[in-house]
Design a protein around this motif. Structure first.
Motif, PDB file in Angstrom:
ATOM      1  N   UNK A 191      -5.812  99.673  42.819  1.00 29.82           N
ATOM      2  CA  UNK A 191      -4.607  99.748  41.984  1.00 29.82           C
ATOM      3  C   UNK A 191      -3.465  99.071  42.720  1.00 29.82           C
ATOM      4  N   UNK A 192      -2.724  98.304  41.978  1.00 25.50           N
ATOM      5  CA  UNK A 192      -1.670  97.499  42.605  1.00 25.50           C
ATOM      6  C   UNK A 192      -0.431  97.475  41.727  1.00 25.50           C
ATOM      7  N   UNK A 193       0.651  98.022  42.260  1.00 24.22           N
ATOM      8  CA  UNK A 193       1.925  97.986  41.539  1.00 24.22           C
ATOM      9  C   UNK A 193       3.009  97.457  42.448  1.00 24.22           C
ATOM     10  N   UNK A 194       3.292  96.155  42.382  1.00 25.62           N
ATOM     11  CA  UNK A 194       4.262  95.580  43.305  1.00 25.62           C
ATOM     12  C   UNK A 194       5.658  96.176  43.109  1.00 25.62           C
ATOM     13  N   UNK A 195       6.350  96.371  44.219  1.00 23.30           N
ATOM     14  CA  UNK A 195       7.709  96.933  44.160  1.00 23.30           C
ATOM     15  C   UNK A 195       8.709  95.819  43.866  1.00 23.30           C
ATOM     16  N   UNK A 196       9.928  96.233  43.626  1.00 20.47           N
ATOM     17  CA  UNK A 196      10.996  95.280  43.375  1.00 20.47           C
ATOM     18  C   UNK A 196      11.184  94.390  44.612  1.00 20.47           C
TER      19      UNK A 196
ATOM     20  N   UNK B  22      -4.096  96.792  32.773  1.00 16.31           N
ATOM     21  CA  UNK B  22      -2.735  96.669  33.275  1.00 16.31           C
ATOM     22  C   UNK B  22      -1.903  97.761  32.640  1.00 16.31           C
ATOM     23  N   UNK B  23      -1.276  98.556  33.461  1.00 16.20           N
ATOM     24  CA  UNK B  23      -0.485  99.669  32.974  1.00 16.20           C
ATOM     25  C   UNK B  23       0.977  99.242  32.909  1.00 16.20           C
TER      26      UNK B  23
ATOM     27  N   UNK C  85       7.211  96.091  36.524  1.00 16.34           N
ATOM     28  CA  UNK C  85       6.968  97.401  35.916  1.00 16.34           C
ATOM     29  C   UNK C  85       5.486  97.650  35.694  1.00 16.34           C
ATOM     30  N   UNK C  86       4.637  96.802  36.274  1.00 11.87           N
ATOM     31  CA  UNK C  86       3.221  96.874  35.939  1.00 11.87           C
ATOM     32  C   UNK C  86       2.374  97.365  37.093  1.00 11.87           C
ATOM     33  N   UNK C  87       1.329  98.024  36.704  1.00 10.01           N
ATOM     34  CA  UNK C  87       0.341  98.433  37.693  1.00 10.01           C
ATOM     35  C   UNK C  87      -1.014  97.889  37.237  1.00 10.01           C
ATOM     36  N   UNK C  88      -1.592  97.069  38.071  1.00  7.34           N
ATOM     37  CA  UNK C  88      -2.897  96.498  37.749  1.00  7.34           C
ATOM     38  C   UNK C  88      -3.990  97.380  38.321  1.00  7.34           C
ATOM     39  N   UNK C  89      -5.042  97.532  37.580  1.00 11.58           N
ATOM     40  CA  UNK C  89      -6.211  98.217  38.124  1.00 11.58           C
ATOM     41  C   UNK C  89      -7.370  97.230  38.075  1.00 11.58           C
ATOM     42  N   UNK C  90      -7.981  97.043  39.225  1.00  9.73           N
ATOM     43  CA  UNK C  90      -9.089  96.092  39.300  1.00  9.73           C
ATOM     44  C   UNK C  90     -10.323  96.792  39.832  1.00  9.73           C
TER      45      UNK C  90
ATOM     46  N   UNK D 173      -1.333  97.741  27.085  1.00 13.31           N
ATOM     47  CA  UNK D 173      -2.050  97.038  28.143  1.00 13.31           C
ATOM     48  C   UNK D 173      -2.821  95.858  27.590  1.00 13.31           C
ATOM     49  N   UNK D 174      -3.435  96.066  26.455  1.00 17.99           N
ATOM     50  CA  UNK D 174      -4.254  94.993  25.910  1.00 17.99           C
ATOM     51  C   UNK D 174      -3.415  93.769  25.580  1.00 17.99           C
ATOM     52  N   UNK D 175      -2.255  94.050  25.035  1.00 21.66           N
ATOM     53  CA  UNK D 175      -1.356  92.944  24.727  1.00 21.66           C
ATOM     54  C   UNK D 175      -1.004  92.181  25.996  1.00 21.66           C
ATOM     55  N   UNK D 176      -0.687  93.000  26.975  1.00 21.14           N
ATOM     56  CA  UNK D 176      -0.206  92.372  28.200  1.00 21.14           C
ATOM     57  C   UNK D 176      -1.311  91.615  28.905  1.00 21.14           C
ATOM     58  N   UNK D 177      -2.514  92.134  28.823  1.00 19.07           N
ATOM     59  CA  UNK D 177      -3.603  91.447  29.496  1.00 19.07           C
ATOM     60  C   UNK D 177      -3.822  90.062  28.924  1.00 19.07           C
ATOM     61  N   UNK D 178      -3.579  89.935  27.640  1.00 22.99           N
ATOM     62  CA  UNK D 178      -3.762  88.631  27.009  1.00 22.99           C
ATOM     63  C   UNK D 178      -2.737  87.639  27.537  1.00 22.99           C
TER      64      UNK D 178
END
Lengths: 745, 121
Positions: free
Chosen positions: A200-205, A231-232, A248-253, A306-311
């Protein structure tokens, strides 16, 4: 690549030499009481740079030592260790060992023993400079100091805490700071059939503010076989509250279980530590996650988003992700095209300096020399009016300026040759128990590079000599009413076309009676020889006269002064010795500025042309009958305005066949001024001309010949030898000024 | 067009080493020998990535990073520190100045290349 690497390494060692000189100068200033922040920072930086390069080239021992030296310097710089005399002394000791380490790395020889100095450095770190005089040997850590727990910063850096994980050591098997090797992972070995990773990866500001690019991290995970599962974007605020610089996103891979955890962690090396980073083994049912993404926690609403964003591409990334990133290209360094390499290297240099191969400069110098000679041939063939018409004088002036410029390219401050001296004196002083203070002058004097390279050894011998034989032990000095500390002066100055390098001491002076006795014993002089003080002093330089064994029994390491003399003579120079019993001795190396243009007077001796350097000419005299008189059966003087000057017949000096029967009034006497013998008359047949000549060295072709300083090509293309006035007038002879004292008075 | 990298280091051998190992990996390299020179070159060449040393005369790496980050056009430019130091407080300083990442010397050319690809789109 390896040639290039060798070249870079050679430059690294040059930098080390410069760095050592800087460090030593700074430490000396600190020893003298100037411990300003600037001075300390200079020393720190010098040692730091040596450390940096040593690692890059795999010089482990040098790296380890410089690292620990730097730790102490860092504390001194930060003010945690006060630069007291004791502390500076330890650092000077460390400096000496550092020099040895550099030399060992350069020569690929065994590194010096540094345990006791490292112990002293560790003591400084431990007690912050208080009581630094604790016996270092007792505190010395065992060898293999890199792993010593005593060095504070040898601790493994905590990469997780801040995300800044060192990438790797240059040399794989070498791990001086205790970094965990990145390439090897236990997971790879132990886990034969591991379950996949969930990352899980959520980059900070901050990660974004510092130029971080989340998409690159994700791509890298994809290269490892990872797949974005989700993607959350649930924390995405309303548009009006959106901070465009925040993420504002958190990726899960999911990443295949065969990938080592360290490899995954490496992808996050540069991600700011306040980012969300999670790397966990997927639960036993994990494979199912990949097949049917039955997602555990997110709410259905978020799933839609998430689905929208993944596209779409993640909004923080400007470039859309490449559909399927090609596997990372092989990043083995491969040699670039040679032509490109060369031009790149040229532009790599800072604008202020450029490194040029010495042979190219020499070639340039030779060509300019030829140009000068061609110019004088032209001048020979043209009438003065024609010379003016074709503006030859202007051309000659330009040529001369070019020559001067080229000469100055080869000139370097003599400082480089002097840089070894303080160290040497400290060693000698420790060895002999004598207290010696160094006084250096004229270190900015510029000398041809070839001279600097060659005076190192003679200088070493002269200094060793001064301490071994000149400076007395403290108790002896005090008994004589002298200060306990002896002084060794080392100086350089340019005098005309010559460089004078002098080493003098305020010690006991030359014991002439003992020198003479030894010389007689060794058969160097006849037992009944009548010798002047100067001549006795010169015996020190006589072949086979080993000063080390005869005058004192201390040394045994030094080479005799005859080696100094032959070295200096090979350079076209000579050594002068002056000594006052009880007050001290001065050795002076008088060296030529090689390959110079010379203003010369062309004279004839027995029909042949020679060039006399104009710089030493005072006047020329056509003697009246009786003006030149016999002083002794083998020497003559000239009476000039009421005083007598010694006269040397150059035809005799060079054995050109005409003796004293030649009438002085048929000759010319050229009065020259010399450093050694003052004014002296040189008898020549006639003067031909005055011209600029290019001095060509003879020493590559001929054994050094006393009295000749080189050769040149004259305007008509013929060769003329250049006279060395100093050597001629100082040549041991009955007409030396010493014997004429009474006569002249 | 391959990526243009500006390397700032006061050691000529280090600059040459960086240049040799990175050009071999297809990067274009410009160099500067201290922070002041680096800041000038930064504006002249507008590189895709800045790699800087920390301990340098005239202007050190921290000051350089701060100055570069303060310029709007370099707000998104990745900056890597390449230093022999690795103490946490130095790294924290570099980060608060605006560094993207930290690589400890000595560097492995291949790893450095990988690190560059990690921060340089």
């Amino acid at each position: 690549m390896s040639d290039e690497l060798d070249e870079i390494q050679a430059i690294f060692f040059e930098e080390c030499v410069e760095g050592l000189a800087t460090a030593e100068a700074g430490l000396s200033e600190m020893a003298a009481g100037d411990a300003s922040a600037e001075v300390i920072a200079g020393v720190f930086r010098a040692v730091h740079s040596i450390k940096g390069g040593s690692g890059a080239f795999g010089h482990t021992a040098l790296l380890t030592f410089s690292h620990r030296f730097e730790n102490v310097l860092d504390e001194v710089r930060a003010g945690a260790i006060p630069p007291t005399a004791e502390v500076v002394k330890v650092m000077l000791g460390a400096f000496d060992i550092l020099s040895d380490h550099v030399a060992a790395a350069r020569e690929q020889s065994a590194p010096p023993a540094d345990e006791s100095v490292l112990g002293a450095l560790d003591d400084l770190l431990a007690n912050k400079g208080a009581g630094a005089s604790a016996p270092p040997a007792a505190a010395a850590p065992p060898p293999a100091p890199a792993t010593s727990p005593a060095a504070p910063s040898a601790a493994v850096p905590d990469g997780d805490e801040f995300g800044f994980v060192p990438v790797a050591a240059a040399v794989e098997e070498f791990d001086p700071f205790g970094f965990e090797p990145v390439a090897v992972s236990l997971d790879e070995v132990v886990e034969l059939d591991p379950s996949d990773w969930t990352v899980r990866f959520g980059p900070s500001r901050e990660a974004l503010a510092n130029g971080g690019e989340p998409i690159l991290v994700i791509r890298e995970l994809e290269r490892l076989g990872g797949r974005v599962e989700r993607v959350d974007g649930s924390s995405l605020p309303d548009l009006r509250d959106l901070d465009p610089e925040n993420s504002y996103f958190v990726w899960t891979l999911s990443v295949p279980g065969s990938v080592a955890e360290t490899e995954i962690a490496e992808c996050f090396d540069f991600v700011a530590p306040d980012s969300l980073i999670e790397i966990v083994r997927t639960e036993a049912a994990a494979p199912a996650v990949r097949i049917e993404p039955a997602l555990p926690e997110p709410a259905p609403l978020a799933l839609v988003a998430e689905e929208i964003i993944t596209v779409h591409a993640p909004p923080v990334a400007e470039a859309p992700p490449a559909p399927v990133p090609a596997p990372a290209p092989a990043i083995e360094p491969t040699p670039a095209a040679p032509a490109g390499e060369r031009s790149e290297r040229a532009s790599d240099q800072p604008s202020q300096t450029i490194r040029v191969d010495l042979s190219k400069l020499d070639q340039l110098l030779n060509l300019v020399g030829e140009l000068v000679i061609r110019g004088s041939i032209l001048a020979d063939r043209l009438s003065p009016a024609d010379q003016e018409r074709v503006e030859l004088p202007q051309l000659s002036r330009l040529t001369r300026q070019i020559q001067d410029s080229v000469m100055s390219l080869r000139a370097q401050p003599i400082k480089q040759a002097f840089s070894r001296v303080p160290r040497m004196l400290r060693d000698l002083s420790a060895e002999t128990g004598k207290q010696v203070v160094l006084d250096v002058a004229g270190e900015t004097t510029e000398v041809d590079k070839s001279v600097i390279e060659k005076i190192g050894d003679p200088l070493t011998h002269m200094i060793r000599n001064a301490v071994d034989h000149g400076i007395e032990p403290p108790e002896e000095r005090i008994a004589k009413g002298k200060p306990a500390e002896g002084i060794v002066h080392v100086s350089a100055e340019q005098k005309g076309a010559r460089i004078l390098v002098r080493v003098s001491d305020n010690g006991r002076g030359i014991d002439r009676a003992r020198v003479k006795a030894k010389a007689i014993e060794k058969g160097i002089v006849a037992p009944d020889a009548q010798l002047s003080d100067e001549e006795i002093d010169q015996l020190i330089c006589a072949p086979g006269f080993s000063t080390a064994e005869t005058i004192s029994n201390i040394s045994g390491r030094g080479v005799g002064m005859d080696v100094v003399r032959s070295n200096v003579e090979a350079l076209g120079g000579r050594v002068e010795i002056s000594s006052v019993p009880g007050e001290g001795t001065a050795f002076t190396m008088i060296l030529p500025l090689t390959l110079a243009i010379l203003d010369g007077m062309v004279v004839r001796l027995a029909g042949q042309r020679y060039v006399l350097p104009l710089a030493s000419v005072v006047e020329s005299v056509r003697p009246e009958p009786g003006q030149v008189q016999r002083a002794t059966p083998t020497s003559e003087v000239i009476e000039l305005r009421g005083s007598y000057l010694p006269v040397r017949r150059l035809t005799d000096f060079f054995g050109l066949g005409r003796g004293l029967e030649h009438r002085p009034e048929d000759c010319l006497v050229i009065v020259v001024e010399s450093d050694t013998a003052g004014l002296v008359g040189l008898m020549v047949d006639t003067i031909d001309d005055r011209r600029e000549v290019v001095l060509k060295s003879l020493d590559q072709n001929l054994h050094p010949i006393r009295g000749l300083g080189g050769a040149t090509i004259l305007g008509d293309g013929s060769i003329a030898l250049i006279l060395d006035v100093e050597a001629i007038v100082s040549a041991s002879s009955p007409t030396s000024k010493h014997n004429l004292k009474g006569l002249a008075a | 067009m391959s990526k243009l990298i500006l390397t700032v280091d006061d050691s000529a051998s280090m600059r040459m080493l960086l240049k040799a190992s990175l050009t071999a990996q297809g990067f274009r390299i410009e160099s500067a020998n201290d922070g002041v020179h680096g800041l000038e070159r930064m504006q002249e060449v507008e590189p895709d990535l800045l790699i800087t040393d920390i301990n340098m005369p005239n202007m050190d790496g921290f000051e350089l990073i701060e100055a570069v980050r303060a310029m709007p056009r370099f707000r998104g430019t990745p900056i890597l520190v390449l230093s022999t130091e690795f103490s946490d407080d130095k790294k924290a300083r570099a980060r608060s100045a605006g560094a993207t990442g930290w690589i400890t010397k000595p560097f492995d050319p291949a790893k450095l290349g990988a690190a560059i690809r990690r921060v340089c789109p």
